[in-house]
Design a protein around this motif. Structure first.
Motif, PDB file in Angstrom:
ATOM      1  N   ALA A 101      -7.129   8.877  -9.586  1.00  0.00           N
ATOM      2  CA  ALA A 101      -7.431   9.463  -8.271  1.00  0.00           C
ATOM      3  C   ALA A 101      -7.950   8.392  -7.320  1.00  0.00           C
ATOM      4  O   ALA A 101      -8.498   7.367  -7.741  1.00  0.00           O
ATOM      5  N   HIS A 102      -7.799   8.642  -6.048  1.00  0.00           N
ATOM      6  CA  HIS A 102      -8.175   7.648  -5.040  1.00  0.00           C
ATOM      7  C   HIS A 102      -9.689   7.432  -4.992  1.00  0.00           C
ATOM      8  O   HIS A 102     -10.467   8.373  -5.202  1.00  0.00           O
ATOM      9  N   SER A 103     -10.077   6.210  -4.676  1.00  0.00           N
ATOM     10  CA  SER A 103     -11.504   5.850  -4.620  1.00  0.00           C
ATOM     11  C   SER A 103     -12.258   6.680  -3.577  1.00  0.00           C
ATOM     12  O   SER A 103     -13.488   6.761  -3.610  1.00  0.00           O
ATOM     13  N   SER A 104     -11.515   7.292  -2.647  1.00  0.00           N
ATOM     14  CA  SER A 104     -12.199   8.085  -1.615  1.00  0.00           C
ATOM     15  C   SER A 104     -12.990   9.239  -2.242  1.00  0.00           C
ATOM     16  O   SER A 104     -14.012   9.658  -1.692  1.00  0.00           O
ATOM     17  N   VAL A 105     -12.528   9.746  -3.383  1.00  0.00           N
ATOM     18  CA  VAL A 105     -13.248  10.863  -4.014  1.00  0.00           C
ATOM     19  C   VAL A 105     -14.654  10.397  -4.401  1.00  0.00           C
ATOM     20  O   VAL A 105     -15.644  11.104  -4.204  1.00  0.00           O
TER      21      VAL A 105
ATOM     22  N   THR B 168      -0.379   9.853  -6.610  1.00  0.00           N
ATOM     23  CA  THR B 168      -1.518   8.933  -6.739  1.00  0.00           C
ATOM     24  C   THR B 168      -1.208   7.595  -6.062  1.00  0.00           C
ATOM     25  O   THR B 168      -0.042   7.232  -5.895  1.00  0.00           O
ATOM     26  N   THR B 169      -2.256   6.889  -5.734  1.00  0.00           N
ATOM     27  CA  THR B 169      -2.094   5.674  -4.934  1.00  0.00           C
ATOM     28  C   THR B 169      -1.389   4.569  -5.720  1.00  0.00           C
ATOM     29  O   THR B 169      -0.532   3.876  -5.182  1.00  0.00           O
ATOM     30  N   SER B 170      -1.712   4.435  -6.991  1.00  0.00           N
ATOM     31  CA  SER B 170      -1.096   3.342  -7.747  1.00  0.00           C
ATOM     32  C   SER B 170       0.372   3.587  -8.040  1.00  0.00           C
ATOM     33  O   SER B 170       1.189   2.682  -7.905  1.00  0.00           O
TER      34      SER B 170
ATOM     35  N   TYR C  12       0.858  -1.200   0.000  1.00  0.00           N
ATOM     36  CA  TYR C  12       0.000   0.000   0.000  1.00  0.00           C
ATOM     37  C   TYR C  12       0.892   1.248   0.000  1.00  0.00           C
ATOM     38  O   TYR C  12       1.737   1.401  -0.851  1.00  0.00           O
ATOM     39  N   PHE C  13       0.673   2.166   0.972  1.00  0.00           N
ATOM     40  CA  PHE C  13       1.719   3.135   1.263  1.00  0.00           C
ATOM     41  C   PHE C  13       2.283   2.725   2.603  1.00  0.00           C
ATOM     42  O   PHE C  13       1.581   2.744   3.619  1.00  0.00           O
ATOM     43  N   ALA C  14       3.538   2.298   2.597  1.00  0.00           N
ATOM     44  CA  ALA C  14       4.153   1.867   3.847  1.00  0.00           C
ATOM     45  C   ALA C  14       4.207   3.066   4.786  1.00  0.00           C
ATOM     46  O   ALA C  14       4.547   4.175   4.377  1.00  0.00           O
TER      47      ALA C  14
ATOM     48  N   VAL D  91      -6.489  19.600  -3.654  1.00  0.00           N
ATOM     49  CA  VAL D  91      -5.314  18.780  -3.953  1.00  0.00           C
ATOM     50  C   VAL D  91      -5.259  17.624  -2.958  1.00  0.00           C
ATOM     51  O   VAL D  91      -5.208  17.851  -1.751  1.00  0.00           O
ATOM     52  N   ASP D  92      -5.296  16.412  -3.493  1.00  0.00           N
ATOM     53  CA  ASP D  92      -5.147  15.230  -2.637  1.00  0.00           C
ATOM     54  C   ASP D  92      -3.654  14.894  -2.577  1.00  0.00           C
ATOM     55  O   ASP D  92      -3.113  14.247  -3.473  1.00  0.00           O
ATOM     56  N   ALA D  93      -3.026  15.372  -1.500  1.00  0.00           N
ATOM     57  CA  ALA D  93      -1.598  15.085  -1.282  1.00  0.00           C
ATOM     58  C   ALA D  93      -1.478  14.195  -0.044  1.00  0.00           C
ATOM     59  O   ALA D  93      -0.548  14.328   0.746  1.00  0.00           O
ATOM     60  N   ALA D  94      -2.458  13.287   0.095  1.00  0.00           N
ATOM     61  CA  ALA D  94      -2.526  12.461   1.312  1.00  0.00           C
ATOM     62  C   ALA D  94      -1.196  11.779   1.588  1.00  0.00           C
ATOM     63  O   ALA D  94      -0.694  11.802   2.713  1.00  0.00           O
ATOM     64  N   TYR D  95      -0.621  11.184   0.553  1.00  0.00           N
ATOM     65  CA  TYR D  95       0.675  10.500   0.735  1.00  0.00           C
ATOM     66  C   TYR D  95       1.840  11.468   0.500  1.00  0.00           C
ATOM     67  O   TYR D  95       2.701  11.648   1.364  1.00  0.00           O
TER      68      TYR D  95
ATOM     69  N   LEU E 145      -3.390  16.317   3.436  1.00  0.00           N
ATOM     70  CA  LEU E 145      -2.097  15.667   3.668  1.00  0.00           C
ATOM     71  C   LEU E 145      -2.251  14.796   4.913  1.00  0.00           C
ATOM     72  O   LEU E 145      -2.847  15.230   5.895  1.00  0.00           O
ATOM     73  N   ASN E 146      -1.719  13.585   4.841  1.00  0.00           N
ATOM     74  CA  ASN E 146      -1.875  12.658   5.972  1.00  0.00           C
ATOM     75  C   ASN E 146      -0.566  12.467   6.729  1.00  0.00           C
ATOM     76  O   ASN E 146       0.258  11.644   6.315  1.00  0.00           O
ATOM     77  N   PRO E 147      -0.354  13.133   7.842  1.00  0.00           N
ATOM     78  CA  PRO E 147       0.842  12.811   8.639  1.00  0.00           C
ATOM     79  C   PRO E 147       0.864  11.346   9.078  1.00  0.00           C
ATOM     80  O   PRO E 147       1.921  10.800   9.335  1.00  0.00           O
TER      81      PRO E 147
ATOM     82  N   ALA F 176      -7.203  17.336  -7.810  1.00  0.00           N
ATOM     83  CA  ALA F 176      -5.910  16.958  -8.410  1.00  0.00           C
ATOM     84  C   ALA F 176      -5.175  16.121  -7.374  1.00  0.00           C
ATOM     85  O   ALA F 176      -5.348  16.323  -6.174  1.00  0.00           O
ATOM     86  N   THR F 177      -4.349  15.192  -7.845  1.00  0.00           N
ATOM     87  CA  THR F 177      -3.631  14.340  -6.896  1.00  0.00           C
ATOM     88  C   THR F 177      -2.128  14.591  -6.987  1.00  0.00           C
ATOM     89  O   THR F 177      -1.557  14.549  -8.077  1.00  0.00           O
ATOM     90  N   ALA F 178      -1.525  14.844  -5.847  1.00  0.00           N
ATOM     91  CA  ALA F 178      -0.061  14.890  -5.769  1.00  0.00           C
ATOM     92  C   ALA F 178       0.342  13.591  -5.086  1.00  0.00           C
ATOM     93  O   ALA F 178       0.255  13.475  -3.863  1.00  0.00           O
TER      94      ALA F 178
HETATM   95  N1  PLP Z   1      -5.778   9.723  -1.155  1.00  0.00           N
HETATM   96  C1  PLP Z   1      -4.706   9.017  -1.532  1.00  0.00           C
HETATM   97  C2  PLP Z   1      -3.810   9.544  -2.621  1.00  0.00           C
HETATM   98  C3  PLP Z   1      -4.405   7.803  -0.908  1.00  0.00           C
HETATM   99  O1  PLP Z   1      -3.356   7.093  -1.303  1.00  0.00           O
HETATM  100  C4  PLP Z   1      -5.256   7.344   0.116  1.00  0.00           C
HETATM  101  C5  PLP Z   1      -4.980   6.067   0.802  1.00  0.00           C
HETATM  102  O2  PLP Z   1      -3.994   5.420   0.595  1.00  0.00           O
HETATM  103  C6  PLP Z   1      -6.361   8.125   0.475  1.00  0.00           C
HETATM  104  C7  PLP Z   1      -6.601   9.301  -0.185  1.00  0.00           C
HETATM  105  C8  PLP Z   1      -7.297   7.689   1.567  1.00  0.00           C
HETATM  106  O3  PLP Z   1      -6.644   7.776   2.778  1.00  0.00           O
HETATM  107  P1  PLP Z   1      -7.392   7.589   4.173  1.00  0.00           P
HETATM  108  O4  PLP Z   1      -7.201   6.152   4.538  1.00  0.00           O
HETATM  109  O5  PLP Z   1      -6.668   8.504   5.110  1.00  0.00           O
HETATM  110  O6  PLP Z   1      -8.818   7.934   3.990  1.00  0.00           O
END
Ligand code: PLP
Length: 523
Positions: free
Chosen positions: A218-222, A275-277, A116-118, A300-304, A329-331, A271-273
């Motif tokens: 983009a992430h499925s969360s959107v 992407t998950t894949s 995933y994202f380690a 901007v989805d810069a979660a990772y 952004l996800n710390p 927009a994604t900074a």
């Molecule tokens: N956005 C991106 C780019 C992600 O990679 C992820 C999860 O890996 C998410 C959103 C969703 O993260 P969360 O588990 O914090 O909802």
């Protein structure tokens, strides 16, 4: 411990061997006090032992299989179906954690975790969680938890400065990126002045189809956000990507034009900074230009990847984000902060407030409206909020900006190194660029004559088998994605304990597995 199991732990096998002596004022079981909580002395004793347990866990984590090697249902079958009538001693609880819980864990803090994202926790973050559980504040409004509200602002201001966002952005903590993005899109919708807050969307004939745009990557969360907000899945338009999996801005412009012509109402681009894949970075400056022209909210989805912007030479990954309306952004992903902690930055706190503020009489206070007082519950769905800022603040203070940057920089170096091994190995290939700490690749040993379809099928099967073999080894854990319809292995580096030796070992297991499975396959 199962009810019918013998309690025959060897001496010293668990921390429980040092804890749990009965107290004088205990209930009939002899362990829990008849009323009230554990005494301070007992707490101290168990607490010290618990810290020892955690320190031991991290010391021996590499001896544990990173991916839980259990079948579904294993733990449930081992636990009593009914709750204990009487309290049980701490030593038995801890023994069960050793015997039952640990074997059923996938160890996210294992240095061989590359799926995933380690991510990983860190010592200061764990201490922050402990204190937060001890304080147990419910930060529903400033007076209920002044420290929680004010520390959140300080910690998020520090983080904002570290990633180079201007002070026109302010931040708020939610649990996950999914929820941060949900709030961002809700604020964007509120800005349309469609009276959705008061009138909702159902039963209305005066509303056009509202459109949100995000790339195919983009992430499925959107998509979950548009479902949850009642916009419906059809409101999300997926924009094609280029050869490097970045949003195609010309295609985005066409989608918007088409939608306007069809009478739809475009209002938000995600927009994604990172992407998950593949960790690809959408061309945010060009998307920002378009959003400004079209008057669309840019999220901007810069979660990772957002965390990587604390590294000065990587700040460019957020270029253009200073013109966004919001950014997540996800710390808890790549800033060594225990799950969960996601940050939403926005220039439009006023719209977030307008969308969510609802203060019942019992929560009205004298401080309301004073400048330093921001009741975070007025900026989201939740009323009560955890004191999450503490663990972030402690993590930033303990490592410092330089320490955080050094760790992330090293992860990126390791990813480049791994990618260089893949590139120079004849039977392997990279399937995407490596801008950060994620490598997408596959084994591709040649075989005599076969059609393109046969090759795809063979390599998909081989790579899936390689992944299962690596994961069964217990030494490394990888996950996969599909890129251009090809089964793709992903090696994500983000764990605070991962070193070059761990990455090297993963590469060795991959090569051995490929050699074994590839030849079994007749390659
Ligand atoms: N956005 C991106 C780019 C992600 O990679 C992820 C999860 O890996 C998410 C959103 C969703 O993260 P969360 O588990 O914090 O909802």
């Amino acid at each position: 411990m199962t009810q019918d199991e013998q309690r025959d732990e060897p001496e010293g096998a668990t921390i429980g061997t040092t804890i749990g002596k009965p107290q004088s004022d205990t209930d009939a079981t002899g362990f829990a006090p008849a009323l009230g909580d554990m005494s301070a002395d007992e707490f101290r004793r168990h607490g010290h032992a618990m810290i020892d347990w955690i320190a031991d866990y991290f010391e021996r984590i590499e001896q544990l299989p990173v991916l839980a090697q259990v079948e579904p249902g294993t733990l449930i079958a081992k636990l009593p179906a009914t709750p204990p009538k009487a309290g049980e001693p701490m030593e038995e609880l801890i023994a069960d954690i050793d015997r039952l819980i640990v074997p059923a864990l996938t160890h996210w803090s294992h240095p061989g975790f590359f799926a995933y994202f380690a991510t990983s926790t860190s010592a200061p973050g764990i201490f922050g969680e402990m204190l937060s559980a001890a304080f147990d504040v419910k930060a529903l409004l400033w007076r209920a938890a002044p420290a929680a509200q004010e520390l959140e602002e300080v910690a998020l201001s520090w983080l904002r400065q570290m990633i180079g966002l201007p002070d026109t952005f302010s931040g708020i903590i939610y649990d996950t990126a999914s929820v941060s993005t949900l709030h961002a899109i809700a604020a964007a919708r509120e800005g349309l002045d469609l009276r959705v807050r008061a009138d909702g969307m159902s039963g209305r004939t005066d509303l056009p189809l509202l459109r949100v745009y995000a790339s195919e990557q983009a992430h499925s969360s959107v998509e979950k956000c548009v479902i949850t907000l009642g916009l419906g899945q059809r409101s999300l338009r997926r924009v094609p990507t280029d050869a490097e999996f970045r949003m195609d801005v010309a295609a985005l412009a066409c989608c918007i034009e088409e939608d306007r012509a069809a009478g739809h109402l475009p209002f938000c681009v995600v927009a994604t900074a990172g992407t998950t894949s593949t960790s690809s970075i959408d061309p945010i400056p060009a998307i920002a230009d378009l959003c400004e022209r079209e008057r669309l909210w840019l999220h901007v989805d810069a979660a990772y990847a957002g965390s990587a912007a604390v590294v000065p030479e990587l700040r460019h990954i957020l270029e253009g984000s200073e013109r966004a309306d919001s950014l997540v952004l996800n710390p808890h992903k790549w800033l060594f902060t225990p799950f969960d902690l996601s940050v939403l930055y926005t220039r439009r706190m006023d719209l977030l407030h307008r969308a969510f503020s609802l203060v019942p009489e019992y929560l009205r206070t004298l401080e309301q409206g004073r400048e330093a007082v921001r009741n975070h519950s007025e900026y989201g769905i939740q009323l009560g909020r955890r004191f999450r800022a503490l663990k972030l603040w402690m993590t930033i203070r303990y490592f410092g900006h330089d320490g955080l940057a050094a760790r992330i920089r090293e992860h990126c170096r390791l990813a480049r190194l791994f990618a260089s091994w893949v590139e120079s190995a004849p039977d392997w290939e990279l399937l995407a660029p490596v801008p950060l700490s994620l490598v997408c690749f596959r084994a591709c040993p040649p075989r005599g004559s076969e059609s393109a379809d046969e090759r795809t099928t063979r390599l998909d099967r081989l790579n899936e088998e390689i992944m299962h073999a690596v994961n069964a080894s217990g030494e490394a854990f990888l996950s996969h994605t599909k890129l251009d319809d090809r089964f793709t292995l992903r090696l994500a580096i983000g764990n605070i304990r991962t070193t070059e030796a761990h990455v090297g070992r993963a590469w060795q297991i991959l090569q051995e597995s490929c050699g074994r499975l590839g030849s079994a396959d007749g390659v």
